[in-house]
Design an enzyme around this catalytic site. Structure first.
Site, PDB file in Angstrom:
ATOM      1  N   CYS A  79       0.820  -1.218   0.000  1.00 48.25           N
ATOM      2  CA  CYS A  79       0.000   0.000   0.000  1.00 48.25           C
ATOM      3  C   CYS A  79       0.855   1.271   0.000  1.00 48.25           C
ATOM      4  O   CYS A  79       1.475   1.582  -1.010  1.00 48.25           O
ATOM      5  CB  CYS A  79      -0.994  -0.062   1.154  1.00 48.25           C
ATOM      6  N   HIS A 170      -3.524  -4.920   1.752  1.00 45.08           N
ATOM      7  CA  HIS A 170      -2.884  -5.172   3.048  1.00 45.08           C
ATOM      8  C   HIS A 170      -2.947  -6.653   3.405  1.00 45.08           C
ATOM      9  O   HIS A 170      -3.880  -7.068   4.109  1.00 45.08           O
ATOM     10  CB  HIS A 170      -3.617  -4.390   4.147  1.00 45.08           C
ATOM     11  N   GLU A 172      -1.249  -8.089   5.504  1.00 43.55           N
ATOM     12  CA  GLU A 172      -0.923  -8.243   6.939  1.00 43.55           C
ATOM     13  C   GLU A 172      -2.150  -8.084   7.832  1.00 43.55           C
ATOM     14  O   GLU A 172      -2.080  -8.318   9.034  1.00 43.55           O
ATOM     15  CB  GLU A 172       0.180  -7.244   7.337  1.00 43.55           C
TER      16      GLU A 172
HETATM   17  N1  GLN Z   1      -3.569   2.040   3.417  1.00 42.71           N
HETATM   18  C1  GLN Z   1      -2.637   2.749   2.872  1.00 42.71           C
HETATM   19  O1  GLN Z   1      -1.428   2.480   3.027  1.00 42.71           O
HETATM   20  C2  GLN Z   1      -3.110   3.937   2.129  1.00 42.71           C
HETATM   21  C3  GLN Z   1      -2.047   4.671   1.356  1.00 42.71           C
HETATM   22  C4  GLN Z   1      -2.379   6.151   1.327  1.00 42.71           C
HETATM   23  N2  GLN Z   1      -3.592   6.404   0.620  1.00 42.71           N
HETATM   24  C5  GLN Z   1      -1.211   6.917   0.719  1.00 42.71           C
HETATM   25  O2  GLN Z   1      -1.343   7.546  -0.272  1.00 42.71           O
HETATM   26  O3  GLN Z   1      -0.141   6.876   1.266  1.00 42.71           O
END
Ligand code: GLN
Length: 196
Positions: A79, A170, A172
């Site tokens: 992410c 995610h 995790e």
């Molecule tokens: N759950 C997340 O890690 C979201 C990432 C977040 N939207 C970003 O731009 O960093």
């Protein structure tokens, strides 16, 4: 015994520590750049990429993280971690670490779908991996050496480029540890190559 670090500046650190538990593997929480010298692989957790970048600068992690990537030791970014690894971010002049040849788009899944769970086929990993998306980015374009591992509604959500592994969801946050196990194997293999 191999050692895998989780970058602990911000974000879902504990959850990765739990998901990475494996035989002959020690998990280390990374708070200082010097600690990068003792590990064989590294995870960038999810969280907020602009905050993480600010902390990377503040704690002098920027060059050491780039050097860690260039050394051939595996990195797994989830992410926000994926955003940190990208060579290009849509709508922004500058990327962050620029380790992986890919263009990403932040917060790419529309508002109603800010957060959702699904099952995904991930090449070489699982046919039905549990995946939680939270304001997730997507991978818009990949370079020729990047292998697409998974798509969701036609959008790329997991990829690998040699020793770099990344996903926009995610893994995790579930009890499905298969993608983490895949990464641990990548680290063990890279370690074997280095110590041959
Ligand atoms: N759950 C997340 O890690 C979201 C990432 C977040 N939207 C970003 O731009 O960093």
């Amino acid at each position: 015994m191999i050692k895998i670090g989780v970058l602990a500046l911000q974000g879902a650190v504990r959850e990765h520590v739990r998901s990475l538990q494996a035989e002959d593997t020690e998990i280390i929480i990374i708070k200082k750049a010097e600690q990068l010298q003792e590990i064989d692989g590294l995870v960038f957790p999810g969280g907020e990429s602009t905050t993480m970048r600010r902390l990377i600068n503040q704690y002098n992690f920027f060059e050491p993280l780039k050097a860690f990537g260039k050394s051939g030791k595996p990195i797994f970014g989830t992410c926000a971690g994926l955003i940190l690894m990208a060579s290009e971010i849509a709508g922004q002049d500058q990327a962050h670490l620029g380790l992986m040849d890919m263009k990403v788009q932040r917060n790419a899944f529309g508002r109603q779908r800010e957060s959702f769970e699904t099952r995904l086929e991930v090449q070489g990993v699982a046919e039905d991996l549990r995946a939680v998306f939270i304001r997730a980015p997507l991978i818009e374009e990949v370079g020729e050496h990047v292998e697409v591992l998974s798509t969701y509604n036609g959008e790329i959500v997991a990829a690998r480029e040699g020793h770099y592994l990344t996903c926009s969801f995610h893994p995790e946050l579930t009890d499905d540890f298969r993608l983490h196990r895949f990464f641990v194997t990548m680290v063990k293999e890279a370690n074997k190559q280095r110590t041959k």
